[in-house]
Write an enzyme that holds these catalytic residues in place. Structure first.
Site, PDB file in Angstrom:
ATOM      1  N   GLU A   1     -27.195  58.350  14.370  1.00 24.66           N
ATOM      2  CA  GLU A   1     -27.186  59.767  15.112  1.00 24.66           C
ATOM      3  C   GLU A   1     -28.334  59.982  16.157  1.00 24.66           C
ATOM      4  O   GLU A   1     -29.095  60.775  15.616  1.00 24.66           O
ATOM      5  CB  GLU A   1     -27.178  60.680  13.714  1.00 24.66           C
ATOM      6  CG  GLU A   1     -26.188  60.571  12.865  1.00 24.66           C
ATOM      7  CD  GLU A   1     -26.304  61.569  11.951  1.00 24.66           C
ATOM      8  OE1 GLU A   1     -27.115  62.481  11.818  1.00 24.66           O
ATOM      9  OE2 GLU A   1     -25.258  61.771  11.102  1.00 24.66           O
TER      10      GLU A   1
ATOM     11  N   GLU B   1     -20.818  57.720   7.347  1.00 20.50           N
ATOM     12  CA  GLU B   1     -21.430  58.430   6.553  1.00 20.50           C
ATOM     13  C   GLU B   1     -20.317  59.705   6.166  1.00 20.50           C
ATOM     14  O   GLU B   1     -19.711  60.208   7.146  1.00 20.50           O
ATOM     15  CB  GLU B   1     -22.712  59.152   6.905  1.00 20.50           C
ATOM     16  CG  GLU B   1     -23.808  58.318   6.941  1.00 20.50           C
ATOM     17  CD  GLU B   1     -25.043  59.154   7.525  1.00 20.50           C
ATOM     18  OE1 GLU B   1     -25.353  60.386   7.370  1.00 20.50           O
ATOM     19  OE2 GLU B   1     -25.930  58.569   7.903  1.00 20.50           O
TER      20      GLU B   1
HETATM   21  C1  FCB Z   1     -27.273  62.596   8.575  1.00 17.05           C
HETATM   22  C2  FCB Z   1     -28.301  61.435   8.195  1.00 17.05           C
HETATM   23  C3  FCB Z   1     -28.639  61.189   6.826  1.00 17.05           C
HETATM   24  C4  FCB Z   1     -28.593  62.107   5.875  1.00 17.05           C
HETATM   25  C5  FCB Z   1     -27.485  63.039   5.804  1.00 17.05           C
HETATM   26  C6  FCB Z   1     -27.074  64.128   5.054  1.00 17.05           C
HETATM   27  O1  FCB Z   1     -27.278  63.537   9.418  1.00 17.05           O
HETATM   28  O2  FCB Z   1     -27.833  60.586   9.139  1.00 17.05           O
HETATM   29  O3  FCB Z   1     -29.833  60.605   7.144  1.00 17.05           O
HETATM   30  O4  FCB Z   1     -29.851  62.909   6.040  1.00 17.05           O
HETATM   31  O5  FCB Z   1     -27.075  63.566   7.350  1.00 17.05           O
END
Ligand code: FCB
Length: 439
Positions: A159, A352
Site C-alpha cells: 500500500e 488483504e
Molecule cells: C491495511 C494495511 C494493514 C492493516 C489493514 C487493516 O491498510 O495494509 O496493515 O492495517 O489495513
C-alpha cells in the site's frame, strides 16, 4: 446482514491460493532487538496513537512464531503473507529470524509469501529522498539472497498509497508529515523502489513477483458535476496513481509532470513487468465536492483544503472501525480493473480483505468474509483472472494509529495476559471449514 452463509461456497479453480496476511511491525514486537523504524519514532510521540500504545511487544510473534505457524497449519491455508522488517534485516541476527520462520513454514506445508516493505522504514531513511529507492533495492537483494532458495512468491511494497497519503500527506501515520500534495515525491520514490526491487529480485533468480496496493470503488456523492469531478480526482489518487505506472508504465494524465527526477526514464523501471497484481480491498468510498470544513472519517481528520470530501455510505452495516460492509464492491472493483486495463492487467491476487470486530464468537466477521469470498467468485465468473485470496489478519494486532483497539484477527490475542494467549475465534474455524471444502 443478509448473506448466503450456510450454503456452501462455490468451488474456486484448482491451484487457487488461500492464505492469511500479517505485517512485521504489527505483530513481531522485540523492538529492542532491531534498529528503530519511523513507526517507533512516531508512536513515542504523545497523542499519535489513540490508546497511547506502541508495538514494542505487540503479539511477540518474534518469540512465539512457532505457535503462530502451528495456528496457520491448523487453519489449513496454502500460504502465509508476512512482511520482512527492513530495520530488523539491518540489525545483527535479524535475517536469521526470517530464515527460521521460513523453515518453520515450509516444514508445516505453508508457502511463505514475504512483503519486502510494509511501512516500517528504518528511522534513518526518508521516502522524500530518491536514494531510499536504491537502498530498498539493496535490502531486497540481501533478503532474496538469503531466503530465495525457499521463497517462491514475493511482494515488493504494501500500500504505497496509504503510506503516502496517511504518512506523508495527512500525518495520521508515521512519519507524521502533513505535506498534502507536496507528498507526491514519496509516491514516485516508492514506485521507483518497487521497480528496482523487481529487477533486484529477478537478478537474484526470484520469480512470481507482485505488489500489494489498496483499491476500492469510488462512488460519487451525486450526479452533480462538482461531485463527479471530485470523485474522479479521488479515484485517480486511489485507483490509478500507483496502478497505472506499474501496469502501463505511465502516470495518469497530468501527474507525471508533478513528479521529481527523470520521470520518463524512471517509468521504464517502474513498469518492469510483474507476474501478478495484489489488491487489498476493504470498502468503497463515497466522495463529493469539498465542503470547506474538516471531516472526521474512519478515524482520520481530513483537512478542509482537500479538493474532495468523503461522505458516509448509508444503509450499510459498518464494522467496529466504521467501515461500510459492501461485498459486491469487490466484484465491481475487479471487473472495473479488467475493463480499464484489458489485456495489460496481470493476474490478480487479493492480498488483504477483512474487518475489525470485537469478540471471539465473531459471527459478524464470518458474514463479512463469507460475503466477500462469494463476491470474489462472482468476479471470477465474470471472467476476471484472480489467483488467490488472503484474509487480513491471522492475529489481532497493533492497528497503527488505532493501537490495539481494532481487532482484525481470526485469532484473538489477549494483550493483557503476559503470555499473549492466542484463542482461535469462530471465524478461524469457519475459514478452516471453507478451505477444507475447497480441497
Ligand atoms: C491495511 C494495511 C494493514 C492493516 C489493514 C487493516 O491498510 O495494509 O496493515 O492495517 O489495513
Amino acid at each position: 446482514m443478509a448473506t448466503d452463509a450456510g450454503n456452501p461456497i462455490t468451488r474456486f479453480p484448482a491451484g487457487f491460493l488461500w492464505g492469511v496476511s500479517t505485517s512485521a511491525h504489527q505483530i513481531e514486537g522485540a523492538a529492542k532487538e532491531r534498529e528503530a523504524s519511523v513507526w517507533d519514532v512516531f508512536t513515542a510521540e504523545p497523542g499519535r496513537v489513540k490508546d497511547g500504545s506502541t508495538a514494542a511487544v505487540a503479539c511477540d510473534h518474534y518469540h512465539r512464531y512457532r505457535e503462530d505457524v502451528a495456528l496457520l497449519a491448523g487453519l489449513g491455508v496454502d500460504a502465509y503473507r508476512f512482511s520482512v522488517s527492513w530495520p530488523r534485516v539491518n540489525s545483527p541476527g535479524g535475517l536469521d529470524f526470517y530464515d527460521r520462520l521460513v523453515d518453520e513454514l515450509c516444514a508445516a506445508g505453508v508457502r511463505p509469501v514475504p512483503t519486502l516493505f510494509h511501512w516500517d522504514l528504518p528511522a534513518s531513511l526518508d521516502w522524500l529522498e530518491r536514494d531510499t529507492a536504491a537502498r530498498f533495492a539493496d535490502h531486497v537483494s540481501v533478503v532474496a539472497e538469503r531466503l530465495g532458495d525457499r521463497v517462491t512468491k514475493w511482494i515488493t511494497l504494501n500500500e504505497p498509497a496509504e503510506h503516502t497519503l496517511l504518512g506523508h500527506a495527512l500525518g495520521a501515520h508515521a512519519p507524521g508529515r502533513q505535506l498534502l500534495f507536496d507528498a507526491l515525491p514519496v509516491a514516485h520514490h516508492q514506485l521507483l523502489a518497487h521497480g528496482l526491487a523487481v529487477r533486484a529480485l529477478r537478478a537474484a533468480g526470484a520469480g512470481d513477483i507482485g505488489i500489494a496496493n489498496s483499491h476500492g470503488p469510488t462512488w460519487p456523492a451525486s450526479k452533480d458535476p462538482a461531485d463527479l469531478e471530485a470523485a474522479a480526482f479521488y479515484d485517480v489518487l486511489l485507483n490509478r496513481l500507483f496502478a497505472d505506472p506499474v501496469i502501463l508504465g505511465a502516470y495518469p494524465e497530468g501527474l507525471g509532470e508533478l513528479m521529481p527526477g527523470d520521470v520518463q526514464a524512471d517509468l521504464k523501471v517502474i513498469g518492469e513487468p510483474v507476474d501478478w497484481y495484489g489488491i487489498n480491498y476493504y470498502a468503497p468510498t463515497r466522495v463529493g465536492a469539498p465542503q470547506g470544513t474538516e471531516i472526521e472519517f474512519g478515524g482520520l481528520t481530513l483537512p478542509a483544503e482537500l479538493p474532495f470530501s468523503v461522505r458516509e455510505i448509508e444503509d450499510r452495516p459498518v464494522t467496529d472501525f466504521g467501515w461500510p460492509v459492501v461485498p459486491e464492491g469487490l466484484t465491481e472493483l475487479l471487473t472495473g480493473f479488467r475493463d480499464r486495463y484489458g489485456d495489460r492487467l496481470p493476474p490478480i491476487v487479493i492480498t488483504e480483505n477483512g474487518c475489525s470486530y470485537e469478540g471471539i464468537d465473531d459471527q459478524d466477521r464470518i458474514a463479512y468474509l463469507d460475503g466477500h469470498v462469494r463476491a470474489l467468485h462472482a468476479a471470477l465468473e465474470a471472467g476476471v483472472d484472480v489467483r488467490g485470496y488472503f484474509v487480513w489478519s491471522l492475529l489481532d494486532n497493533f492497528e497503527w494509529a488505532e493501537g490495539y483497539a481494532r481487532r482484525f484477527g481470526l485469532v484473538h490475542v489477549d494483550f493483557a495476559d503476559p503470555t499473549l494467549k492466542r484463542t482461535p475465534k469462530a471465524s478461524y474455524h469457519w475459514f478452516r471449514d471453507v478451505l477444507r471444502a475447497q480441497r
